[in-house]
Design a protein around this motif. Sequence first.
Motif, PDB file in Angstrom:
ATOM      1  N   MET A  93       8.968  25.223 -30.001  1.00  0.00           N
ATOM      2  CA  MET A  93       8.142  24.631 -29.427  1.00  0.00           C
ATOM      3  C   MET A  93       6.965  24.141 -29.173  1.00  0.00           C
ATOM      4  O   MET A  93       7.233  22.896 -28.605  1.00  0.00           O
ATOM      5  N   GLY A 125       8.751  20.391 -29.963  1.00  0.00           N
ATOM      6  CA  GLY A 125       8.573  19.152 -28.746  1.00  0.00           C
ATOM      7  C   GLY A 125       7.496  18.806 -28.618  1.00  0.00           C
ATOM      8  O   GLY A 125       7.783  17.729 -27.478  1.00  0.00           O
ATOM      9  N   TYR A 157      13.247  17.290 -25.217  1.00  0.00           N
ATOM     10  CA  TYR A 157      14.240  19.014 -24.936  1.00  0.00           C
ATOM     11  C   TYR A 157      14.738  19.266 -25.720  1.00  0.00           C
ATOM     12  O   TYR A 157      15.639  20.650 -25.685  1.00  0.00           O
ATOM     13  N   TYR A 202      12.445  22.213 -26.741  1.00  0.00           N
ATOM     14  CA  TYR A 202      12.823  23.124 -25.757  1.00  0.00           C
ATOM     15  C   TYR A 202      13.838  24.337 -25.727  1.00  0.00           C
ATOM     16  O   TYR A 202      13.902  25.125 -25.410  1.00  0.00           O
TER      17      TYR A 202
END
Length: 516
Positions: free
Chosen positions: A97, A100, A172, A175
């Motif tokens: 995360m 990202g 993404y 993610y």
Amino acid sequence: MTAAASGGAGGEPNRALVTVSIMLATIMQALDTTIANVALPHIQGSMSATQDQISWVLTSYIVAAAIMTPPTGFLAARFGRKRIFAVSIIGFTVASMLCGAATSLPEIVAFRLLQGMFGAGLVPLSQSVLLDTYPKEQHGQAMAIWGMGVMVGPILGPTLGGYLTDLYSWRYTFYVNLPFGALALTGILLFVHETERDGRRPFDLFGFALLSIAIGALQMMLDRGQSQDWFSAREIIFEAVAAGLFFYLFLVQMFTAEHPFLEPKLFTDRNLAVGLFFIFIVGIVLLATLALLPPFLQDLMGFPVLTAGLVLAPRGIGTMAAMFLVGRLIRRVDIRLLVLFGLGMTAYSLWQMAEFTTEVSSWTVIRSGMTQGMGLGFLFVPLSTVTFATLDPKLRTEGASMFSLMRNIGSSIGISVVVTLLAENTQVLHSALAAHVSPLNPMMHAPFLPGAWSLGSTAGLAALNQQITDQALTIGYLDDFRLMMWLVLGAIPFLLLLRSPKRTAQRQAEMAAALD
């Protein structure tokens, strides 16, 4: 019997839930080995980085994962396998995360380092948990299920990465790990049993430091060698000397220390030693092929990113089909014959690729990819089973760590070698082909040659030079595929060193009966 083993011998529903949880963690880590590669140009533009700088996004992950793979066995023994597994998943997901959300190059490189550190243990831990969860007679089926994640993940990574990048954003590709991580963590906390902790086992910090420096230097040499013109650069020479010296010192430490970082008896098991050699070969073929095919399809054949990903995806279907079949055959056929069949199919697929041209059809690329996927599937599952068939269960996590490490090092060496040979052979072939381009060569005046290849204009010479470059590059790709084919064929005689698990079990039973 450990808690994990006893738990694994329980009911089928619990075993199925453990398997699903393990597979989610395995797929999450395996996808990340290739999913970011497609998004790299987009990350480069977003971070305003040079080509050399953006390569650290991949290098940082590889180096961190390589260094942190060997201590997985010690950490699992000291703190408990379930606990280390849960921490690894949490750390990997959080680091994903953060990758990202990164806003600068130093940030994403630092977060990729964290991602590699936490992700290093996911594959060996998942393998050892499955081996303890399933009874020995079902280890082949367990490795077939586990192998789908390990082998299919890197194959589907470019397809998924290209789709997410085109449809949403490069962010993404990181993610996407959140749902995998959350589900895997929930399943492992609920269904995986904890192992006994060995708090008395000392940690060989000196041995770990020596091995870490050796692996780190080797990875840096392999990753930066091409951009630095290999041994013409002092940096590469220094890294090569450091890798060799510190690995030698690590071996001295391992065989002389009272409590070494890696148990020497780990390598006295013949099946494990031979299995490490074969998984090294698998690592070379799997990711080196995936490193060559996308640029071949995009640069020479003009495929868009998504089309190239879709053409490569069916090799994952071949792998899954092979693993489904081999899971049923593994208890009926000599494992070494299955490995031989897998090696043969892999070599045949590389021979097919060595016959490619720039006008090869998409179906031919798909067919050769599915053949290779089936070959690797038939190779990986029985190899994973026979490698650990005669190993002491107490050493399984350490053995699985070395198994994963050798696959990763094989991938790094394979990619570096094929990319280097591609660049060098292209230059040599370009010179050889260009030597025939002369007004004195009658073939240059043949009526069937395109009019754009005029030797009397700058545009004609540029077009002709581009054609020569494309032809030289094509031959360079084919030479790489042919080299890997010979490498696979050359590994076949080492099958004679593997011991059949059934024969080993019979021999042990006979010895026990004789003692009674």
